[in-house]
Design a protein around this motif. Sequence first.
Motif, PDB file in Angstrom:
ATOM      1  N   VAL A 193       1.566  13.091 -13.268  1.00  0.00           N
ATOM      2  CA  VAL A 193       2.543  12.002 -13.273  1.00  0.00           C
ATOM      3  C   VAL A 193       3.419  12.126 -12.029  1.00  0.00           C
ATOM      4  O   VAL A 193       3.981  13.198 -11.758  1.00  0.00           O
ATOM      5  N   VAL A 194       3.547  11.025 -11.288  1.00  0.00           N
ATOM      6  CA  VAL A 194       4.406  10.962 -10.103  1.00  0.00           C
ATOM      7  C   VAL A 194       5.489   9.923 -10.371  1.00  0.00           C
ATOM      8  O   VAL A 194       5.189   8.789 -10.742  1.00  0.00           O
ATOM      9  N   VAL A 195       6.748  10.322 -10.185  1.00  0.00           N
ATOM     10  CA  VAL A 195       7.894   9.419 -10.297  1.00  0.00           C
ATOM     11  C   VAL A 195       8.657   9.543  -8.982  1.00  0.00           C
ATOM     12  O   VAL A 195       9.121  10.633  -8.632  1.00  0.00           O
ATOM     13  N   ALA A 196       8.776   8.432  -8.256  1.00  0.00           N
ATOM     14  CA  ALA A 196       9.407   8.503  -6.932  1.00  0.00           C
ATOM     15  C   ALA A 196      10.192   7.233  -6.634  1.00  0.00           C
ATOM     16  O   ALA A 196       9.979   6.191  -7.242  1.00  0.00           O
ATOM     17  N   GLY A 197      11.070   7.359  -5.669  1.00  0.00           N
ATOM     18  CA  GLY A 197      11.874   6.226  -5.230  1.00  0.00           C
ATOM     19  C   GLY A 197      13.044   5.962  -6.156  1.00  0.00           C
ATOM     20  O   GLY A 197      13.288   6.679  -7.120  1.00  0.00           O
ATOM     21  N   GLU A 198      13.767   4.921  -5.820  1.00  0.00           N
ATOM     22  CA  GLU A 198      14.928   4.535  -6.620  1.00  0.00           C
ATOM     23  C   GLU A 198      14.985   3.018  -6.679  1.00  0.00           C
ATOM     24  O   GLU A 198      14.957   2.351  -5.639  1.00  0.00           O
ATOM     25  N   ARG A 199      15.069   2.482  -7.886  1.00  0.00           N
ATOM     26  CA  ARG A 199      15.092   1.034  -8.054  1.00  0.00           C
ATOM     27  C   ARG A 199      16.286   0.440  -7.307  1.00  0.00           C
ATOM     28  O   ARG A 199      17.389   0.958  -7.343  1.00  0.00           O
ATOM     29  N   GLY A 200      16.012  -0.634  -6.603  1.00  0.00           N
ATOM     30  CA  GLY A 200      17.049  -1.320  -5.848  1.00  0.00           C
ATOM     31  C   GLY A 200      17.245  -0.765  -4.448  1.00  0.00           C
ATOM     32  O   GLY A 200      18.050  -1.286  -3.692  1.00  0.00           O
ATOM     33  N   PRO A 259      14.534   0.009  -1.864  1.00  0.00           N
ATOM     34  CA  PRO A 259      13.217   0.167  -1.253  1.00  0.00           C
ATOM     35  C   PRO A 259      13.324   0.825   0.119  1.00  0.00           C
ATOM     36  O   PRO A 259      14.269   0.569   0.860  1.00  0.00           O
ATOM     37  N   SER A 260      12.360   1.679   0.417  1.00  0.00           N
ATOM     38  CA  SER A 260      12.347   2.401   1.678  1.00  0.00           C
ATOM     39  C   SER A 260      10.903   2.650   2.092  1.00  0.00           C
ATOM     40  O   SER A 260      10.012   2.731   1.242  1.00  0.00           O
ATOM     41  N   ALA A 261      10.679   2.781   3.400  1.00  0.00           N
ATOM     42  CA  ALA A 261       9.329   3.060   3.891  1.00  0.00           C
ATOM     43  C   ALA A 261       8.884   4.464   3.506  1.00  0.00           C
ATOM     44  O   ALA A 261       7.703   4.710   3.286  1.00  0.00           O
ATOM     45  N   ASN A 262       9.821   5.398   3.421  1.00  0.00           N
ATOM     46  CA  ASN A 262       9.524   6.772   3.025  1.00  0.00           C
ATOM     47  C   ASN A 262      10.512   7.176   1.940  1.00  0.00           C
ATOM     48  O   ASN A 262      11.712   6.960   2.078  1.00  0.00           O
ATOM     49  N   PHE A 263       9.994   7.780   0.869  1.00  0.00           N
ATOM     50  CA  PHE A 263      10.854   8.166  -0.242  1.00  0.00           C
ATOM     51  C   PHE A 263      10.261   9.379  -0.935  1.00  0.00           C
ATOM     52  O   PHE A 263       9.105   9.737  -0.719  1.00  0.00           O
ATOM     53  N   SER A 264      11.060  10.026  -1.740  1.00  0.00           N
ATOM     54  CA  SER A 264      10.607  11.253  -2.397  1.00  0.00           C
ATOM     55  C   SER A 264      10.752  11.123  -3.902  1.00  0.00           C
ATOM     56  O   SER A 264      11.313  10.163  -4.421  1.00  0.00           O
ATOM     57  N   GLY A 265      10.250  12.114  -4.594  1.00  0.00           N
ATOM     58  CA  GLY A 265      10.310  12.140  -6.044  1.00  0.00           C
ATOM     59  C   GLY A 265       9.778  13.451  -6.573  1.00  0.00           C
ATOM     60  O   GLY A 265       9.794  14.465  -5.886  1.00  0.00           O
ATOM     61  N   THR A 266       9.281  13.398  -7.795  1.00  0.00           N
ATOM     62  CA  THR A 266       8.758  14.596  -8.438  1.00  0.00           C
ATOM     63  C   THR A 266       7.382  14.306  -9.042  1.00  0.00           C
ATOM     64  O   THR A 266       7.027  13.161  -9.276  1.00  0.00           O
ATOM     65  N   ARG A 273       0.870  -1.165   0.000  1.00  0.00           N
ATOM     66  CA  ARG A 273       0.000   0.000   0.000  1.00  0.00           C
ATOM     67  C   ARG A 273       0.912   1.222   0.000  1.00  0.00           C
ATOM     68  O   ARG A 273       1.719   1.393   0.898  1.00  0.00           O
ATOM     69  N   LEU A 274       0.765   2.032  -1.015  1.00  0.00           N
ATOM     70  CA  LEU A 274       1.624   3.192  -1.193  1.00  0.00           C
ATOM     71  C   LEU A 274       0.795   4.462  -1.190  1.00  0.00           C
ATOM     72  O   LEU A 274      -0.353   4.469  -1.645  1.00  0.00           O
ATOM     73  N   PHE A 275       1.387   5.542  -0.692  1.00  0.00           N
ATOM     74  CA  PHE A 275       0.715   6.831  -0.736  1.00  0.00           C
ATOM     75  C   PHE A 275       1.721   7.886  -1.151  1.00  0.00           C
ATOM     76  O   PHE A 275       2.927   7.754  -0.907  1.00  0.00           O
ATOM     77  N   CYS A 276       1.248   8.927  -1.789  1.00  0.00           N
ATOM     78  CA  CYS A 276       2.069  10.073  -2.175  1.00  0.00           C
ATOM     79  C   CYS A 276       1.274  11.339  -1.924  1.00  0.00           C
ATOM     80  O   CYS A 276       0.049  11.351  -2.080  1.00  0.00           O
ATOM     81  N   SER A 277       1.987  12.402  -1.568  1.00  0.00           N
ATOM     82  CA  SER A 277       1.314  13.677  -1.360  1.00  0.00           C
ATOM     83  C   SER A 277       2.253  14.823  -1.679  1.00  0.00           C
ATOM     84  O   SER A 277       3.476  14.690  -1.606  1.00  0.00           O
ATOM     85  N   ARG A 285       7.958  -1.351  -8.285  1.00  0.00           N
ATOM     86  CA  ARG A 285       8.863  -2.501  -8.245  1.00  0.00           C
ATOM     87  C   ARG A 285      10.178  -2.122  -7.589  1.00  0.00           C
ATOM     88  O   ARG A 285      10.806  -1.143  -7.977  1.00  0.00           O
ATOM     89  N   ASP A 286      10.556  -2.889  -6.586  1.00  0.00           N
ATOM     90  CA  ASP A 286      11.880  -2.800  -5.981  1.00  0.00           C
ATOM     91  C   ASP A 286      12.271  -1.377  -5.597  1.00  0.00           C
ATOM     92  O   ASP A 286      13.377  -0.930  -5.857  1.00  0.00           O
ATOM     93  N   GLY A 287      11.325  -0.639  -4.994  1.00  0.00           N
ATOM     94  CA  GLY A 287      11.621   0.707  -4.515  1.00  0.00           C
ATOM     95  C   GLY A 287      11.300   1.824  -5.474  1.00  0.00           C
ATOM     96  O   GLY A 287      11.424   2.993  -5.131  1.00  0.00           O
ATOM     97  N   GLU A 288      10.881   1.498  -6.677  1.00  0.00           N
ATOM     98  CA  GLU A 288      10.580   2.509  -7.683  1.00  0.00           C
ATOM     99  C   GLU A 288       9.056   2.591  -7.883  1.00  0.00           C
ATOM    100  O   GLU A 288       8.388   1.567  -7.914  1.00  0.00           O
ATOM    101  N   LEU A 289       8.529   3.801  -8.022  1.00  0.00           N
ATOM    102  CA  LEU A 289       7.104   4.002  -8.180  1.00  0.00           C
ATOM    103  C   LEU A 289       6.835   4.992  -9.305  1.00  0.00           C
ATOM    104  O   LEU A 289       7.471   6.043  -9.394  1.00  0.00           O
TER     105      LEU A 289
END
Length: 146
Positions: free
Chosen positions: A107-114, A116-123, A23-27, A83-87
């Motif tokens: 469009v939301v692009v967040a995280g980094e493949r490889g 994974p983290s409970a909290n991550f950022s993006g654009t 379950r993922l959320f972004c804000s 997948r694997d930390g990327e959203l």
Amino acid sequence: MWRGMIVLAGLLGAAGAAHADSRLFCSADDKEARFTLESGFESDAGHKLNHFRGALVVKDQAQSTVFGKRVFESQHLTNHWSRDGELLLEVLDGGDDDTGGATLDLVVVAGERGKPSANFSGTYSLTIAGGEKPYAVQGKVSCGTK
């Protein structure tokens, strides 16, 4: 007492399901827009979408008359990847009769493949086309897992 036991059983059952699914959320909340998105993906191969919902407020006065506040459901999610930390989430509101033919693309692009983290950022990028004046903005988004 029975009510308490039923609630506890429900919570324990949901906790077991949480391990199986993501379950993922972004804000985001900046000078351009405020939005929240929540999605659920199965942990099985293919990471099938379980659910999606969200809400958006466009803060630009010229755009707020058409897309001031929108609520999103699964049919608005046109592209998704987890997948694997990327959203990646792409939300398209093709507009109804109330938008005069204008469309909204978020469009939301967040995280980094490889990583994974409970909290991550993006654009995020938000584009409104087909209205009186084209509108395109970008900003930062915060995401996490539940």
